[in-house]
Design an enzyme around this catalytic site. Sequence first.
Site, short mmCIF file in Angstrom:
data_model
loop_
_atom_site.label_atom_id
_atom_site.label_comp_id
_atom_site.label_asym_id
_atom_site.label_seq_id
_atom_site.Cartn_x
_atom_site.Cartn_y
_atom_site.Cartn_z
CE LYS A 224 -1.77 2.87 2.80
NZ LYS A 224 -1.73 4.03 1.89
CD GLU B 263 13.51 1.27 8.77
OE1 GLU B 263 14.04 2.25 9.32
OE2 GLU B 263 14.03 0.13 8.74
CB CYS C 161 12.97 9.58 7.79
SG CYS C 161 14.01 8.54 6.76
CD GLU D 96 9.52 13.49 11.33
OE1 GLU D 96 8.38 13.05 11.50
OE2 GLU D 96 10.42 12.86 10.74
N1 LIG Z 1 12.58 6.02 9.11
C1 LIG Z 1 12.41 6.01 7.81
O1 LIG Z 1 13.06 5.29 7.07
C2 LIG Z 1 11.37 6.92 7.20
C3 LIG Z 1 11.39 7.17 5.83
C4 LIG Z 1 10.46 8.05 5.29
C5 LIG Z 1 9.52 8.65 6.09
N2 LIG Z 1 9.52 8.40 7.42
C6 LIG Z 1 8.56 9.09 8.29
O2 LIG Z 1 7.28 9.11 7.69
C7 LIG Z 1 6.57 10.27 8.09
C8 LIG Z 1 6.00 10.97 6.86
O3 LIG Z 1 5.19 10.09 6.16
P1 LIG Z 1 3.59 10.15 6.27
O4 LIG Z 1 3.17 11.50 6.68
O5 LIG Z 1 3.07 9.59 5.01
O6 LIG Z 1 3.35 9.13 7.48
P2 LIG Z 1 1.98 8.42 7.89
O7 LIG Z 1 2.27 7.62 9.09
O8 LIG Z 1 0.88 9.40 7.95
O9 LIG Z 1 1.66 7.46 6.64
C9 LIG Z 1 2.53 6.44 6.22
C10 LIG Z 1 1.72 5.37 5.51
O10 LIG Z 1 0.84 4.76 6.46
C11 LIG Z 1 -0.48 4.77 5.96
N3 LIG Z 1 -1.41 4.82 7.10
C12 LIG Z 1 -2.01 5.92 7.64
N4 LIG Z 1 -2.79 5.54 8.68
C13 LIG Z 1 -2.66 4.20 8.81
C14 LIG Z 1 -3.19 3.25 9.70
N5 LIG Z 1 -4.03 3.59 10.68
N6 LIG Z 1 -2.84 1.95 9.57
C15 LIG Z 1 -1.96 1.58 8.60
N7 LIG Z 1 -1.44 2.44 7.70
C16 LIG Z 1 -1.78 3.74 7.81
C17 LIG Z 1 -0.52 5.98 5.04
O11 LIG Z 1 -1.59 5.92 4.13
C18 LIG Z 1 0.84 5.89 4.39
O12 LIG Z 1 0.82 4.96 3.32
C19 LIG Z 1 7.58 11.14 8.80
O13 LIG Z 1 7.39 11.02 10.19
C20 LIG Z 1 8.91 10.54 8.40
O14 LIG Z 1 9.96 10.77 9.30
C21 LIG Z 1 10.41 7.55 7.99
#
Ligand SMILES: NC(=O)c1ccc[n+]([C@@H]2O[C@H](COP(=O)([O-])OP(=O)(O)OC[C@H]3O[C@@H](n4cnc5c(N)ncnc54)[C@H](O)[C@@H]3O)[C@@H](O)[C@H]2O)c1
Length: 534
Positions: A198, A271, A305, A403
């Site tokens: 997804k 992650e 990130c 963040e």
């Molecule tokens: N550590 C790493 O490698 C890494 C890499 C990239 C981004 N990030 C982190 O990701 C964040 C930014 O991404 P974002 O805003 O898309 O994060 P998010 O947590 O809002 O969404 C991430 C994914 O999870 C899905 N999602 C949302 N709610 C969910 C639920 N209840 N159950 C399962 N899946 C769900 C979203 O649709 C999306 O595909 C930042 O905090 C960033 O630091 C971490």
Amino acid sequence: MTDSQAPTTNPVAPVPAGVRTAADVVTPEVLAQLIRGVVGSGVTSNHTPATGEKLADLPESTPEDVAEAFSRARAAQPLWAATSVRKRAAVLLRFHDLLLERQAEVLDLIQLETGKARLHAHEEVQSVAVAARHYGRKAPAYLRPRRHTGAVPVLTKVTEQRQPRGVVGQIAPWNYPLELSIGDALPAFVAGNAVVMKPDTETALTALWARDLLVEAGLPAGVFQVVLGEGPVIGPEVVERGDYISFTGSTRTGREVAQRAAGRLVGASLELGGKNAMLVLHDADIEKAAAGAVRACFSTAGQLCISIERLYVHESVADAFVERFVARTKAMRLGCALAYGADMGSLASERQLKTVTSHVEEAVAKGATVLAGGVARPDIGPYFYEPTILEGVEAPMSVCTEETFGPLVSVYRFSDEDEAVELANSTPYGLNSSVWTRDGRRGHAVAARLLTGTVNINEGFAPAYGSVRAPMGGMKESGLGRRHGSEGILKFTEVQTVAQQRVLPMAPSMGMDDEKYAALMTRSLRALKAFRLR
Ligand SMILES: NC(=O)c1ccc[n+]([C@@H]2O[C@H](COP(=O)([O-])OP(=O)(O)OC[C@H]3O[C@@H](n4cnc5c(N)ncnc54)[C@H](O)[C@@H]3O)[C@@H](O)[C@H]2O)c1
């Protein structure tokens, strides 16, 4: 305030004549090809941050569609798992070649879907190419069965072998749509798993493009299913059905995913977010540190990130460092046209713009000073925001501990190295950190005290294409598990121990006569003694 500290307007990157537009790239034919095979009974859409306008209509998957995608993946997985590791690895190597041949296509899609500058999209493509080559070459070695001599060598031959998990449920964010979708799925595939992915709907076309390329490289189509929809609606369904969960996203969502996976007793790698710190020590090369900070803070407009959001600079070099850093930041050219030339692109969405704006406004209202940026740039695009440097930031400003995930960094001055390390470690996160010093030994000593999954010396973050052999991930609330290296592939396997008895039956109770049994035990104990002495 000196001249170099006065907020100014960043230049706009020149747009070459004849540059491609969204309509040239996402034609009806291309779109029809990309969305083929997505299990979805509804309709959703995504947008391009460059203009805020709709990019494409896409199928939307319901929870029932997710269940169907898992059934298809489950049906296809056993045959793929029965294919030799070498053949599976060969698919990754073909994918690597195709990706490099056709990278212009995906550079356009990444830029259109994220609004990032082309050079940052390029870094992403390179990372995925290197990951494909690395796992394509090394998977047979990583997955090779390991033989152990049993505690009593005469009796037992023990083999530790790796089985695929089955069907991996993968959930990816939007900021690195190629690397965090297909890049993370490659080791799962080569280990013999199927994947139901997804991606974020806003960056679905990049993930679908990569799926098609992997199928062209030889992956059986059913093994890779993509579902699209709102995270809170279909994300839980993915977590409920996966034999292992690979999640990248925010710490908030990651915690929910972890709880759900734990309830089912399936493994998960997470992650998550970061609030990463850079330490510029008194003996740092200031010129290089200033240039490194620009890349570390503003790549992909800080929506990365491992991006640096806190900069601790020793007071003896702080003025010199800040002057150089501010000057370089103000000179950054902004734009996200489908061509090289911009140093930083757009934020990805209105939500991102709101977070950055509110962090800056709150900090300034509470007394922080803007050294560069601090303003939106609607003249370039609806979500553009200038790369921004703040000073005079202190708790309880949100920008101190939360963040931002945007082009915003706070500079702090320190006099004592211990204090700087303590401050760097003072958030709940533990993803990445950076130390600048001319003394390698000092750099390693400081690194050992930083509670982050990666520490970079004289670099803000190592490009993944330089470090794919070594694990990358977060300590504390930045995650569980690692991508890259051996850990990045072995997590997609279950280890199975097969112990083969060499002499059977081996006890009087199992039919062996007493004399033979006594002789066997004597030999075994002798062998065991020799084994221990070795
Ligand atoms: N550590 C790493 O490698 C890494 C890499 C990239 C981004 N990030 C982190 O990701 C964040 C930014 O991404 P974002 O805003 O898309 O994060 P998010 O947590 O809002 O969404 C991430 C994914 O999870 C899905 N999602 C949302 N709610 C969910 C639920 N209840 N159950 C399962 N899946 C769900 C979203 O649709 C999306 O595909 C930042 O905090 C960033 O630091 C971490």
